[in-house]
Enzyme design. Structure first.
Site, PDB file in Angstrom:
ATOM      1  N   LYS A 223     -10.338 -23.315 -22.507  1.00 60.88           N
ATOM      2  CA  LYS A 223     -11.421 -23.528 -23.158  1.00 60.88           C
ATOM      3  C   LYS A 223     -11.253 -22.670 -24.625  1.00 60.88           C
ATOM      4  O   LYS A 223     -11.934 -21.894 -24.598  1.00 60.88           O
ATOM      5  CB  LYS A 223     -12.845 -23.364 -22.785  1.00 60.88           C
ATOM      6  CG  LYS A 223     -13.788 -24.359 -23.495  1.00 60.88           C
ATOM      7  CD  LYS A 223     -15.471 -23.977 -23.661  1.00 60.88           C
ATOM      8  CE  LYS A 223     -15.401 -22.815 -24.495  1.00 60.88           C
ATOM      9  NZ  LYS A 223     -15.193 -23.108 -26.095  1.00 60.88           N
ATOM     10  N   GLU A 298     -12.927  -9.406 -22.121  1.00 61.82           N
ATOM     11  CA  GLU A 298     -12.553  -8.589 -23.258  1.00 61.82           C
ATOM     12  C   GLU A 298     -13.706  -8.874 -24.238  1.00 61.82           C
ATOM     13  O   GLU A 298     -13.663  -9.917 -24.873  1.00 61.82           O
ATOM     14  CB  GLU A 298     -11.327  -9.111 -23.617  1.00 61.82           C
ATOM     15  CG  GLU A 298     -10.643  -7.877 -24.511  1.00 61.82           C
ATOM     16  CD  GLU A 298     -10.873  -8.242 -26.118  1.00 61.82           C
ATOM     17  OE1 GLU A 298     -11.721  -7.398 -26.536  1.00 61.82           O
ATOM     18  OE2 GLU A 298     -10.003  -9.003 -26.546  1.00 61.82           O
ATOM     19  N   CYS A 332     -12.424  -7.363 -32.601  1.00 62.03           N
ATOM     20  CA  CYS A 332     -13.258  -6.610 -31.791  1.00 62.03           C
ATOM     21  C   CYS A 332     -12.674  -5.240 -31.821  1.00 62.03           C
ATOM     22  O   CYS A 332     -13.349  -4.106 -31.458  1.00 62.03           O
ATOM     23  CB  CYS A 332     -13.256  -7.220 -30.535  1.00 62.03           C
ATOM     24  SG  CYS A 332     -11.806  -7.565 -29.775  1.00 62.03           S
ATOM     25  N   GLU A 429     -21.883  -4.198 -33.815  1.00 64.16           N
ATOM     26  CA  GLU A 429     -20.457  -4.777 -34.469  1.00 64.16           C
ATOM     27  C   GLU A 429     -20.865  -5.521 -35.579  1.00 64.16           C
ATOM     28  O   GLU A 429     -21.494  -6.526 -35.524  1.00 64.16           O
ATOM     29  CB  GLU A 429     -19.861  -5.503 -33.333  1.00 64.16           C
ATOM     30  CG  GLU A 429     -18.433  -5.541 -33.592  1.00 64.16           C
ATOM     31  CD  GLU A 429     -17.850  -6.198 -32.328  1.00 64.16           C
ATOM     32  OE1 GLU A 429     -16.442  -5.964 -32.104  1.00 64.16           O
ATOM     33  OE2 GLU A 429     -18.465  -6.945 -31.643  1.00 64.16           O
TER      34      GLU A 429
HETATM   35  P1  ADP Z   1     -18.138 -15.669 -30.641  1.00 64.44           P
HETATM   36  O1  ADP Z   1     -19.426 -14.861 -31.023  1.00 64.44           O
HETATM   37  O2  ADP Z   1     -16.817 -14.578 -30.818  1.00 64.44           O
HETATM   38  O3  ADP Z   1     -18.148 -16.788 -31.138  1.00 64.44           O
HETATM   39  P2  ADP Z   1     -19.043 -16.177 -28.029  1.00 64.44           P
HETATM   40  O4  ADP Z   1     -18.998 -15.485 -27.155  1.00 64.44           O
HETATM   41  O5  ADP Z   1     -19.938 -17.034 -28.590  1.00 64.44           O
HETATM   42  O6  ADP Z   1     -18.235 -15.281 -29.260  1.00 64.44           O
HETATM   43  O7  ADP Z   1     -17.703 -17.211 -28.085  1.00 64.44           O
HETATM   44  C1  ADP Z   1     -16.264 -17.040 -27.053  1.00 64.44           C
HETATM   45  C2  ADP Z   1     -16.013 -18.318 -26.511  1.00 64.44           C
HETATM   46  O8  ADP Z   1     -17.161 -18.494 -25.649  1.00 64.44           O
HETATM   47  C3  ADP Z   1     -16.194 -19.692 -27.397  1.00 64.44           C
HETATM   48  O9  ADP Z   1     -15.109 -20.596 -26.806  1.00 64.44           O
HETATM   49  C4  ADP Z   1     -17.483 -20.144 -26.941  1.00 64.44           C
HETATM   50  O10 ADP Z   1     -17.391 -21.710 -26.843  1.00 64.44           O
HETATM   51  C5  ADP Z   1     -17.505 -19.867 -25.455  1.00 64.44           C
HETATM   52  N1  ADP Z   1     -18.924 -19.825 -24.986  1.00 64.44           N
HETATM   53  C6  ADP Z   1     -19.993 -19.816 -25.776  1.00 64.44           C
HETATM   54  N2  ADP Z   1     -21.071 -19.750 -24.901  1.00 64.44           N
HETATM   55  C7  ADP Z   1     -20.450 -20.070 -23.766  1.00 64.44           C
HETATM   56  C8  ADP Z   1     -21.184 -20.434 -22.101  1.00 64.44           C
HETATM   57  N3  ADP Z   1     -22.419 -20.176 -22.055  1.00 64.44           N
HETATM   58  N4  ADP Z   1     -20.347 -20.492 -21.307  1.00 64.44           N
HETATM   59  C9  ADP Z   1     -19.066 -20.452 -21.326  1.00 64.44           C
HETATM   60  N5  ADP Z   1     -18.402 -20.405 -22.596  1.00 64.44           N
HETATM   61  C10 ADP Z   1     -19.042 -20.158 -23.818  1.00 64.44           C
END
Ligand code: ADP
Length: 527
Positions: A223, A298, A332, A429
């Site tokens: 995903k 990570e 990161c 960060e």
């Molecule tokens: P960033 O702030 O770097 O965008 P996120 O953790 O929000 O970091 O996003 C990293 C990945 O996690 C993306 O692919 C995002 O769509 C996915 N993501 C965000 N929320 C969820 C969730 N509740 N369950 C699974 N994946 C998620």
């Protein structure tokens, strides 16, 4: 001019939401604004190469979301809509898992050499489509072309490395404890892997997970981030072309929590690998408990970059610049706090200001650009919040400190002096082009400051002293340490954090362990 800027600002505000939203089928295909000539030509090149994919990949088929909904992918430099991609959820994810599960047996039963050859072919195809992939990344993520080309090489290197490593996944024979027995240890693939990746490295964060997973014999549901799915889909297309069998690598994107929940709830998914925010990582770790999945995470960092009095100033400036401003500060492992010893503080600060002044902000498609836009409006607002917090507590802006005149989500490369440990810039960060300088007196104080955080991913030190290099490297509570070097990631070394920066390691010979289970076989009655 002012009107144009206001319109671009409004587009940025409306365009790149924190959580991208699905649109109903009727909004499909019609972009909201016309594409600029540069972006249009780049998209044409990508389309001509057959790499503009907008549907998910399930069981080797390119498929729409089952309800026809789509999601806009936008260019953060301009706000223009690049494409509408399928906005998927739990039903599509369940089918992707089923397809990965049904392919697992055949893929894992191939010889290591057969899997290796397919991976190697994928690597060759990525390299031969370097330019199209880099263009896609620049368009959907904003990073300058030079960095995007660097990411294609870096991303491809994981596929090449794990194509080689596939043939070196050895088991063990243990000296027997009873004379009529023989004890063996097999390494076997863990099964179906759910890989969730962020937008800041649209290719490399995928290949760093999928490379070792496929090498071990696992199958995968990826995903990608909703902000940057186009690079992921193009890479998956190349995997199919390379002969990686249908169903081995699946891609779904859209409603992140729904897709995440479907992966977590499935008993067929045996491993979750994630790169992204600490908050989402914690959710995934908790959500994996119910089915007791293997987890690698990570997560966020808060990298200290320590410049000692005895540093070579040119090396320290060059290293700090690279560690801070790569991808406009959106990695990161970016230096988040530059700790500078008092004796060198003024000299370092003025040389650093000079170096940062030379960074050229602009659209990543322009050759002169070294700093692209931030990913979205929320990212700029976060930077603004951190800057306001720091200045209200006594820090001084030495350079930049505001939105760039280009508008959109461009922010000026910024240096903030006299930052202290009560400021957000020190504690969290910033994920933007802001370099906070924090003065310190002694080595002991620097180590204490560096470790005074829940994060523990990357750290950097600059010193000419060999004993100090060892002392400080060993004292730092971090997974990676750069000594007199600001760019340290490579496919051959283990990447990962301690404390709340995560679990597990990616890349290198250690990276395969995350996708393997050990099986002990005891053969008895052999007399
Ligand atoms: P960033 O702030 O770097 O965008 P996120 O953790 O929000 O970091 O996003 C990293 C990945 O996690 C993306 O692919 C995002 O769509 C996915 N993501 C965000 N929320 C969820 C969730 N509740 N369950 C699974 N994946 C998620």
């Amino acid at each position: 001019m002012a009107l144009a800027m206001a319109m671009r600002r409004a587009a940025a505000l409306g365009a790149r939401h924190i959580l991208a939203a699905c649109a109903s089928p009727s909004s499909r295909v019609v972009p909201r604004c016309h594409m600029s000539a540069d972006a249009g030509a780049a998209m044409e090149k990508i389309r001509a190469a057959g790499l503009l994919r907008t549907q998910g990949l399930i069981g080797g088929q390119w498929v729409d979301a089952y309800d026809g909904r789509t999601i806009e992918v936008q260019n953060p430099a301009t706000g223009e809509v690049l494409a509408n991609v399928s906005c998927m959820g739990s039903r599509e994810t369940s089918d992707a898992i089923a397809s990965a599960h049904s392919t697992f047996y055949s893929w894992s039963k191939l010889t290591a050499s057969e899997r290796s050859k397919a991976l190697r072919k994928w690597y060759d195809l990525i390299i031969s489509h370097k330019e199209e992939l880099a263009l896609l990344m620049t368009l959907e993520q904003g990073k300058p072309m030079k960095e995007a080309l660097g990411e294609v090489n870096y991303g491809a290197s994981f596929i090449e490395y794990f194509a080689e490593e596939a043939k070196r996944i050895y088991g063990d024979i243990i000296p027997q404890s009873l004379s009529d027995r023989r004890l063996l240890v097999l390494k076997q693939p863990v099964g179906v892997v759910g890989a969730i990746t962020p937008w800041n490295f649209p290719l490399a964060m995928i290949t760093r997970k999928v490379g070792p997973a496929l090498a071990c014999g696992c199958t995968v549901v990826v995903k990608p981030s909703e902000f940057t799915p186009l690079t992921a889909l193009a890479a998956a297309d190349l995997a199919l072309q390379a002969g990686i069998p249908a169903g081995t690598l699946n891609v779904v994107m859209g409603n992140a929590p729904e897709i995440g929940d479907a992966l977590l709830q499935s008993t067929q998914v045996r491993k979750i690998t994630f790169t992204g925010s600490t908050a989402v990582g914690k959710k995934l770790m908790a959500g994996s408990a119910n089915t007791v999945k293997k987890v690698s995470l990570e997560l966020g960092g808060n990298a200290p970059c320590i410049v000692f009095d005895d540093a070579d100033i040119d090396v320290a400036v060059k290293g700090s610049l690279a560690a801070k401003f790569r991808n406009s500060g959106q990695t990161c492992v970016c230096a988040n706090r530059i700790l500078v010893q008092e004796g060198i503080y003024e000299k370092f600060a003025s040389a650093f200001v000079m170096a940062v002044q030379s960074l050229q902000v602009g659209n990543g498609l322009e050759e002169s650009t070294s700093q692209g836009p931030l990913i979205n409006e929320a990212a700029v607002q976060k930077v603004e919040k951190f800057i306001n917090d720091a200045t209200s507590k006594g820090a001084n802006i030495m350079l930049g400190g505001k939105r760039h005149s280009l508008g959109m989500t461009f922010y000026e490369p910024t240096i903030v002096g006299n930052v202290s440990n009560d400021m957000l810039l020190f504690r969290e960060e910033v994920f933007g082009p802001v370099a906070p300088l924090v003065p310190f007196k002694t080595e002991e104080e620097a180590i204490h400051m560096a470790n005074d955080t829940n994060a523990g991913l990357a750290a950097y030190i600059f010193t000419k002293s060999i004993p100090r290099s060892w002392r400080v490297s060993e004292a730092l509570e971090y997974g990676l340490v750069g000594v007199n070097e600001g760019l340290i990631s490579t496919e051959v070394a283990p990447f990962g954090g301690v404390k709340q920066s995560g679990l597990g390691r990616e890349g290198s010979k250690y990276g395969v362990d995350e996708y393997l289970e050990l099986k002990y076989i005891c053969m008895g009655n052999l007399n």
